[in-house]
Motif scaffolding. Structure first.
Motif, PDB file in Angstrom:
ATOM      1  N   GLY A 155       0.583  -1.301  -0.054  1.00  0.00           N
ATOM      2  CA  GLY A 155      -0.145   0.022   0.064  1.00  0.00           C
ATOM      3  C   GLY A 155       0.819   1.134   0.079  1.00  0.00           C
ATOM      4  N   ASP A 156       2.116   1.239  -0.502  1.00  0.00           N
ATOM      5  CA  ASP A 156       2.974   2.545  -0.334  1.00  0.00           C
ATOM      6  C   ASP A 156       2.512   3.263  -1.588  1.00  0.00           C
ATOM      7  N   LEU A 157       1.631   2.634  -2.712  1.00  0.00           N
ATOM      8  CA  LEU A 157       1.416   3.742  -3.667  1.00  0.00           C
ATOM      9  C   LEU A 157       2.790   4.092  -4.573  1.00  0.00           C
ATOM     10  N   GLY A 158       3.643   3.246  -4.684  1.00  0.00           N
ATOM     11  CA  GLY A 158       5.076   3.722  -5.347  1.00  0.00           C
ATOM     12  C   GLY A 158       6.026   4.629  -4.783  1.00  0.00           C
ATOM     13  N   ALA A 159       5.870   5.035  -3.321  1.00  0.00           N
ATOM     14  CA  ALA A 159       6.671   5.548  -2.545  1.00  0.00           C
ATOM     15  C   ALA A 159       7.384   4.686  -1.915  1.00  0.00           C
ATOM     16  N   ASP A 160       8.903   4.487  -1.833  1.00  0.00           N
ATOM     17  CA  ASP A 160       9.673   3.907  -0.711  1.00  0.00           C
ATOM     18  C   ASP A 160      10.213   4.677   0.167  1.00  0.00           C
ATOM     19  N   VAL A 161      10.728   6.107  -0.247  1.00  0.00           N
ATOM     20  CA  VAL A 161      11.395   6.979   0.762  1.00  0.00           C
ATOM     21  C   VAL A 161      10.750   8.167   0.248  1.00  0.00           C
ATOM     22  N   LEU A 162      10.576   8.921   1.732  1.00  0.00           N
ATOM     23  CA  LEU A 162      10.221  10.367   1.559  1.00  0.00           C
ATOM     24  C   LEU A 162      11.133  11.072   2.175  1.00  0.00           C
ATOM     25  N   ALA A 163      11.428  12.260   1.812  1.00  0.00           N
ATOM     26  CA  ALA A 163      12.509  13.068   2.607  1.00  0.00           C
ATOM     27  C   ALA A 163      12.308  14.494   2.009  1.00  0.00           C
ATOM     28  N   VAL A 164      12.884  15.760   2.745  1.00  0.00           N
ATOM     29  CA  VAL A 164      12.959  16.908   2.408  1.00  0.00           C
ATOM     30  C   VAL A 164      14.398  17.341   2.317  1.00  0.00           C
ATOM     31  N   ALA A 165      14.417  17.791   0.980  1.00  0.00           N
ATOM     32  CA  ALA A 165      16.035  18.122   0.531  1.00  0.00           C
ATOM     33  C   ALA A 165      16.535  19.461   1.360  1.00  0.00           C
ATOM     34  N   PRO A 166      17.732  19.713   1.181  1.00  0.00           N
ATOM     35  CA  PRO A 166      18.294  20.702   2.004  1.00  0.00           C
ATOM     36  C   PRO A 166      17.998  22.091   1.550  1.00  0.00           C
ATOM     37  N   ASP A 167      17.267  22.040   0.371  1.00  0.00           N
ATOM     38  CA  ASP A 167      16.593  23.415   0.019  1.00  0.00           C
ATOM     39  C   ASP A 167      15.231  23.585   0.267  1.00  0.00           C
ATOM     40  N   GLY A 168      14.474  22.354   0.788  1.00  0.00           N
ATOM     41  CA  GLY A 168      13.003  22.474   1.302  1.00  0.00           C
ATOM     42  C   GLY A 168      12.352  21.632   0.399  1.00  0.00           C
ATOM     43  N   ARG A 169      12.604  21.225  -0.845  1.00  0.00           N
ATOM     44  CA  ARG A 169      11.867  20.328  -1.843  1.00  0.00           C
ATOM     45  C   ARG A 169      11.484  19.123  -1.176  1.00  0.00           C
ATOM     46  N   ARG A 170      10.260  18.698  -1.482  1.00  0.00           N
ATOM     47  CA  ARG A 170      10.057  17.341  -0.988  1.00  0.00           C
ATOM     48  C   ARG A 170      10.383  16.221  -2.152  1.00  0.00           C
ATOM     49  N   VAL A 171      11.279  15.272  -1.365  1.00  0.00           N
ATOM     50  CA  VAL A 171      11.878  14.294  -2.459  1.00  0.00           C
ATOM     51  C   VAL A 171      10.816  12.827  -2.294  1.00  0.00           C
ATOM     52  N   VAL A 172      10.293  12.269  -3.137  1.00  0.00           N
ATOM     53  CA  VAL A 172       9.951  11.109  -3.349  1.00  0.00           C
ATOM     54  C   VAL A 172      10.700  10.003  -4.076  1.00  0.00           C
ATOM     55  N   VAL A 173      11.131   8.959  -3.415  1.00  0.00           N
ATOM     56  CA  VAL A 173      11.968   7.995  -3.998  1.00  0.00           C
ATOM     57  C   VAL A 173      11.321   6.505  -3.898  1.00  0.00           C
ATOM     58  N   GLN A 174      11.497   6.068  -5.202  1.00  0.00           N
ATOM     59  CA  GLN A 174      11.206   4.583  -5.148  1.00  0.00           C
ATOM     60  C   GLN A 174      12.321   3.816  -5.573  1.00  0.00           C
ATOM     61  N   CYS A 175      12.238   2.510  -4.971  1.00  0.00           N
ATOM     62  CA  CYS A 175      13.657   1.782  -5.202  1.00  0.00           C
ATOM     63  C   CYS A 175      13.496   0.505  -5.653  1.00  0.00           C
ATOM     64  N   LYS A 176      14.065   0.375  -6.675  1.00  0.00           N
ATOM     65  CA  LYS A 176      14.008  -1.170  -7.330  1.00  0.00           C
ATOM     66  C   LYS A 176      15.562  -1.862  -7.124  1.00  0.00           C
ATOM     67  N   ARG A 177      15.433  -2.869  -6.479  1.00  0.00           N
ATOM     68  CA  ARG A 177      16.432  -3.781  -6.453  1.00  0.00           C
ATOM     69  C   ARG A 177      16.699  -4.831  -7.328  1.00  0.00           C
ATOM     70  N   TYR A 178      17.055  -4.479  -8.420  1.00  0.00           N
ATOM     71  CA  TYR A 178      16.989  -5.338  -9.826  1.00  0.00           C
ATOM     72  C   TYR A 178      18.372  -6.014  -9.762  1.00  0.00           C
ATOM     73  N   GLY A 179      18.461  -7.160 -10.488  1.00  0.00           N
ATOM     74  CA  GLY A 179      19.735  -7.534 -10.879  1.00  0.00           C
ATOM     75  C   GLY A 179      20.224  -7.027 -12.263  1.00  0.00           C
ATOM     76  N   ASP A 180      21.275  -7.428 -12.615  1.00  0.00           N
ATOM     77  CA  ASP A 180      21.818  -6.728 -13.987  1.00  0.00           C
ATOM     78  C   ASP A 180      21.251  -7.129 -14.988  1.00  0.00           C
ATOM     79  N   GLY A 181      20.378  -8.427 -15.025  1.00  0.00           N
ATOM     80  CA  GLY A 181      19.682  -8.859 -16.425  1.00  0.00           C
ATOM     81  C   GLY A 181      18.197  -8.368 -16.329  1.00  0.00           C
ATOM     82  N   HIS A 182      17.686  -7.357 -15.302  1.00  0.00           N
ATOM     83  CA  HIS A 182      16.483  -7.185 -15.027  1.00  0.00           C
ATOM     84  C   HIS A 182      16.333  -5.361 -15.130  1.00  0.00           C
ATOM     85  N   ARG A 183      16.091  -4.898 -16.075  1.00  0.00           N
ATOM     86  CA  ARG A 183      16.150  -3.601 -16.377  1.00  0.00           C
ATOM     87  C   ARG A 183      14.545  -2.867 -15.672  1.00  0.00           C
TER      88      ARG A 183
END
Length: 255
Positions: A155-183
């Motif tokens: 139920g994360d709706l695509g967001a894995d990491v949320l953060a606020v950048a040093p300049d105040g912007r909202r950063v939303v990160v999705q992480c994909k730990r894939y192998g070399d053969g899986h792009r």
């Protein structure tokens, strides 16, 4: 004149329901207390293994002391040896207790000590998906982000990491730990692009992977203003030779 017969006493007591119920209640309480004590001792032993040695030596000394009462002549020397061993074990345990416990970093925290010029590439392939999310969150925190939060999961709706950048912007990160053969394909980017701005209100949307991106995925990301961070970018970000992903975006994006 009839004679009344007297029943002989058998010495057996009649069944007492109250006493029996009280006995089982006390027995249950005793078992609960013993279970709690055993669980507490097990937790303490796991944190301080030296205390296991102390308890074992104490039990051994108690057994030898009991045996000495029965065999005073032959057990005296053994009891003295056990007492000496117990004293040595206690001394060793106290030394370990006073020594500061070594902090064992989690898989997601080992890279935090990395700084520009770090001479060893972090083995992201050895991490599972959850550990990889924590590793990326740590990089964000290391480089000055605040309010860093790992929210990946069901139920994360695509967001894995949320953060606020040093300049105040909202950063939303999705992480994909894939192998070399899986792009990372365009479908992954489309799912992320459908929620990163409208649901998570991102100023900077980033997809970080241990692999690479297909050409259609890169094309879609460019249209939506999503930062594609592949394996070379991740490693450069890790060792300080490359930029953090939010520095690559000037303004808010959006599909």
């Amino acid at each position: 004149m009839p004679v009344r017969r007297i029943r002989p006493r058998t010495g057996r007591r009649s069944f007492d329901l109250r006493s029996t119920a009280l006995f089982f209640v006390l027995l249950a309480l005793l078992l609960c207390v013993l279970g709690f004590v055993v669980r507490t001792l097990a937790g303490t032993a796991e944190r301080r293994p030296a205390w296991v040695v102390v308890l074992c030596l104490a039990g051994l000394a108690a057994v030898l002391g009991w045996g000495r009462r029965r065999r005073r002549l032959s057990g005296a020397r053994t009891a003295r040896r056990a007492a000496a061993a117990l004293e040595e074990g206690v001394h060793t345990a106290l030394e370990e207790w006073e020594a500061p416990a070594a902090d064992t970093p989690s898989a997601g925290d080992r890279y935090v000590a990395a700084s520009p010029g770090y001479d060893r590439a972090y083995d992201y392939d050895a991490l599972d998906a959850d550990e990889f999310e924590r590793a990326v969150a740590g990089l964000c925190e290391r480089d000055g982000c605040t309010g860093v939060e790992v929210v990946g999961g069901a139920g994360d709706l695509g967001a894995d990491v949320l953060a606020v950048a040093p300049d105040g912007r909202r950063v939303v990160v999705q992480c994909k730990r894939y192998g070399d053969g899986h792009r990372v394909g365009s479908q992954d980017l489309q799912r992320f692009g459908g929620t990163c701005y409208t649901v998570h209100e991102a100023d900077v949307a980033v997809l970080v992977t241990t692999s690479d991106f297909t050409a259609p995925a890169v094309e879609y990301a460019e249209q939506c203003g999503i930062v594609c961070f592949g394996r070379p970018d991740l490693l450069a970000w890790h060792d300080g030779t490359g930029p953090a992903p939010w520095t690559l975006v000037d303004g808010a994006g959006g599909c």
